[in-house]
Every structure is written in C-alpha cells, then in structure tokens.
Design an enzyme around this catalytic site. Sequence first.
Site, mmCIF file in Angstrom:
data_model
loop_
_atom_site.group_PDB
_atom_site.id
_atom_site.type_symbol
_atom_site.label_atom_id
_atom_site.label_comp_id
_atom_site.label_asym_id
_atom_site.label_seq_id
_atom_site.Cartn_x
_atom_site.Cartn_y
_atom_site.Cartn_z
ATOM 1 N N LYS A 15 0.932 -1.270 0.231
ATOM 2 C CA LYS A 15 -0.018 0.010 -0.050
ATOM 3 C C LYS A 15 0.932 1.244 0.041
ATOM 4 O O LYS A 15 0.538 2.182 -0.924
ATOM 5 C CB LYS A 15 -0.812 -0.020 1.158
ATOM 6 C CG LYS A 15 -1.966 -0.829 1.104
ATOM 7 C CD LYS A 15 -3.004 -0.648 2.253
ATOM 8 C CE LYS A 15 -4.277 -1.483 2.332
ATOM 9 N NZ LYS A 15 -5.347 -1.481 3.345
ATOM 10 N N ASP A 72 -9.314 2.048 4.155
ATOM 11 C CA ASP A 72 -9.663 0.766 4.430
ATOM 12 C C ASP A 72 -10.100 0.305 3.079
ATOM 13 O O ASP A 72 -11.213 0.800 2.462
ATOM 14 C CB ASP A 72 -10.786 0.677 5.582
ATOM 15 C CG ASP A 72 -11.071 -0.792 5.971
ATOM 16 O OD1 ASP A 72 -9.806 -1.512 6.336
ATOM 17 O OD2 ASP A 72 -12.128 -1.314 6.162
#
Length: 203
Positions: A15, A72
């Site tokens: 990420k 998220d």
Amino acid sequence: MRFLKLVIATQNKGKVAEFERLLGPKGIEVVSLLDYPDLPEVEETGDSFEANARLKAESIAKLLNLPVLADDSGLVVPYLNGAPGIYSARYAGQPKSDKANIDKLLREMSQARGDQRQAYFVTCLVLASPDHDSYVVEGRAYGTIALEPSGDSGFGYDPVFYVDQEGATFAQIPLSRKNQISHRANAIKALLASLPEWLEVTA
C-alpha cells in the site's frame, strides 16, 4: 503551493508503494507507520470501510499531531453477500495470508458461474488532521473473480481479480497501469480533485 508531509496509516509495504507512486508526483511527501514503529496499534472495530478508516486516521492524527491519510480497502463479492468485505485482510483467519485468503475465496466461489462471479474492490480514504474535520472519499474498481490465480504482481486478491477491459487480472497488468484504474487510484483522484484547503500550507 506545497503540501504537508502526509502520514499513511498503514504498515503494508504494498500500500505504501502505491500511495508513493500516486501522491509523489503531486508533490506530497509520503511517510507511513513503518516510520513510527512505537505507535500503538489501532483496532479496526468499525462496521464499514469508512468507520475503520476514520478510526485509524483520527486516532493517529491526534497521536502524531500531523495530517494522516488512512484507507480501508477490501473486496466485495455480491454472491457471498458482500464478503470478504471489511474482513478481506483476515478472511481466512490469523495469521494473515494472501494465499490462504485466495484459497478460501475460490472454495466459496466454486459453484458460482457467469455474473455470479462479479466483484468489486473498494477503497475508502479518510484524511484527518487534529485541527479540522475529516475528509472522506471512496473509489471502486469492478471485475470478476477468476477461476484460478494468475500473475505475480500486486498483492492481496490481485491474482484472482480479473478486469474485463484489460483482459487480465490485477496481478498481470503492469503496476503503472494498475495505478491508473485501481480502486485506490480512483479514490485518490477523487481526493485530489477537491483537496480541502487545510491540506495546503504556505512556504
């Protein structure tokens, strides 16, 4: 105009790399929780992508007194009533394992055919600062669940997320292309399109 250093609320190197590639060209200095190893872990106890992202962003922004961007993300499969959803990272239980998660997903999808294999990735971004209200955007990417994994790039469910218009899974397409069409890319585009003034600082 320049931008504040922005803390990405994750220890996931995949990420972090995606955010650096997407935000770096915009002049935003990206750091992550990997740079703050002593911070307490924020429990993801929310019941939605936004709730979990908000918990992470707002908690860490208060601890560091810095702007924090939390995401998220997860895979949503309507055939599985929305699973894995907010439990995507730990779908197969602990310890977290991409392979175990994919194996479980393919087992659960073994009887699904045609449109039943439709799915989409979701990223909810929450940008938090100790001094301002949080800012929330969402991005999605649509595809289908492949019958078996293909490709060596990406992470998570990328090897089984097949994108029709690309003729390949997320793990097969070049990372530069994925960063143009992914759920995270779409969320960041939405964020940058109307970035709130409080993110800006003067030299």
